[in-house]
Scaffold this active site. Sequence first.
Site, PDB file in Angstrom:
ATOM      1  N   SER A   1       0.848  -1.238   0.144  1.00  0.00           N
ATOM      2  CA  SER A   1      -0.114   0.091  -0.066  1.00  0.00           C
ATOM      3  C   SER A   1       0.869   1.157  -0.042  1.00  0.00           C
ATOM      4  O   SER A   1       1.858   1.354   0.472  1.00  0.00           O
ATOM      5  CB  SER A   1      -0.659  -0.030   1.407  1.00  0.00           C
ATOM      6  OG  SER A   1      -1.516   1.305   1.470  1.00  0.00           O
TER       7      SER A   1
ATOM      8  N   TYR B   1      -1.870  -1.323  10.968  1.00  0.00           N
ATOM      9  CA  TYR B   1      -2.343  -1.802   9.736  1.00  0.00           C
ATOM     10  C   TYR B   1      -1.164  -1.493   8.776  1.00  0.00           C
ATOM     11  O   TYR B   1      -0.696  -2.430   8.127  1.00  0.00           O
ATOM     12  CB  TYR B   1      -3.551  -1.305   9.140  1.00  0.00           C
ATOM     13  CG  TYR B   1      -3.650  -1.271   7.920  1.00  0.00           C
ATOM     14  CD1 TYR B   1      -3.975  -2.419   7.004  1.00  0.00           C
ATOM     15  CD2 TYR B   1      -3.407  -0.032   6.820  1.00  0.00           C
ATOM     16  CE1 TYR B   1      -3.995  -2.472   5.664  1.00  0.00           C
ATOM     17  CE2 TYR B   1      -3.362  -0.052   5.498  1.00  0.00           C
ATOM     18  CZ  TYR B   1      -3.662  -1.161   4.973  1.00  0.00           C
ATOM     19  OH  TYR B   1      -3.784  -1.428   3.711  1.00  0.00           O
TER      20      TYR B   1
ATOM     21  N   LYS C   1       2.044  -3.866   6.560  1.00  0.00           N
ATOM     22  CA  LYS C   1       2.292  -3.690   5.042  1.00  0.00           C
ATOM     23  C   LYS C   1       3.825  -3.504   5.013  1.00  0.00           C
ATOM     24  O   LYS C   1       4.578  -4.031   4.341  1.00  0.00           O
ATOM     25  CB  LYS C   1       1.635  -2.751   4.441  1.00  0.00           C
ATOM     26  CG  LYS C   1       0.108  -2.710   4.209  1.00  0.00           C
ATOM     27  CD  LYS C   1      -0.096  -3.854   3.394  1.00  0.00           C
ATOM     28  CE  LYS C   1      -1.738  -4.073   3.247  1.00  0.00           C
ATOM     29  NZ  LYS C   1      -1.850  -5.490   2.563  1.00  0.00           N
TER      30      LYS C   1
END
Length: 341
Positions: A126, A151, A155
């Site tokens: 991302s 989160y 990544k």
Amino acid sequence: MKQILVTGGAGYIGSHTAVELINAGYEVVIVDNLSNSGIESLDGIEKITGIRPAFEQFDLVEKDKLEDFFTRYKNIVAIIHFAASKAVGESVEIPLVYYRNNLVSLINLLECQLKFGISNIVFSSSCTVYGQPDQLPVTENTPRKDAESPYGNTKRVNEDILKDTIAANPAIKGIALRYFNPVGAHPSALIGELPLGVPANLVPFITQTAAGLRSELKVFGNDYDTVDGSAVRDYINVVDLAKAHVVAVERLLDNKNKSGYEIFNLGTGNGVSVLEAVQAFEKASGVKLNYKIVGRRAGDIEKIWADTTFANEELGWKAKTGLEETMLSAWLWEKRVRGME
Ligand code: UD1
């Protein structure tokens, strides 16, 4: 036929990618725990392509199940790994769940790749790894920043797990795809994004507001240093994004990658403000949206968009769909889901 394992293939980006893989002649096998998706997306894939992918429901954290899976599916030549928890706010509340789900899943997959001799993996990363960049647009060499959320950190750490594993094991090759903001739905309106509960992301909130499920869209902030004060993102059509995965898999299968581990930004290259996105939706749908400007949302960055040169030149891939067409696809999907046709 070459089998591609699509983890999280019942989900939003996974289901669109499954369609494009099938259209390109691959046999798709989906593993999904259905924690944030429904089996109906397989019906959609089947209606669009005429083929129902093989489906196994389990959690990638359960390694014995994953090993059992690979003993039964012997023709898998590549993995596209979408399965992950992805709600930024929730990740702040329950970080351990996010770290366990997202990190252990990838570790288990990589260990199985070594054990079962599967060379190729494409990983969903991302643009969140860039944080608020110092310079725009961002290239793949723009330094990553400390993550703003657990989160985002999963990544970042998963990119490192992949890079380090490939460096130590030349038998594995991988591509990390850094998505900007994926939006829209398949033009058939048979698959799309279906968030559980109140949507956190902009476009589902817009379409649900237009459909009457929400009374108004809150536009978070109008005092940013941007064209109209609202925050700027790079909204990429989900079908365009899905097609990039097919190209990435083929690059790995054809040994065209220049190094074992590569990273590509997947965006349009255009920065769009929240208010511009609202206007694009109104124009595409013909629906006037009820919205109100409120304060900034904690943790939001001001602006980001991609430099897509590397993906354009090396992958030969380019986002093609305009924002209005994408907004229309999101609206047609919302209307079909709500029985509004
Ligand atoms: C976030 C994550 C991204 C993740 C994506 C999908 C960060 C920095 N970004 O993207 O990594 O892949 O979610 O879960 O963590 N907005 C409103 N009103 C709303 C909703 C959104 O004004 O009701 C605005 C936001 O303030 C933002 C823009 O719309 O400026 C896009 O927001 P959103 O769709 O949530 O995506 P990101 O926060 O960019």
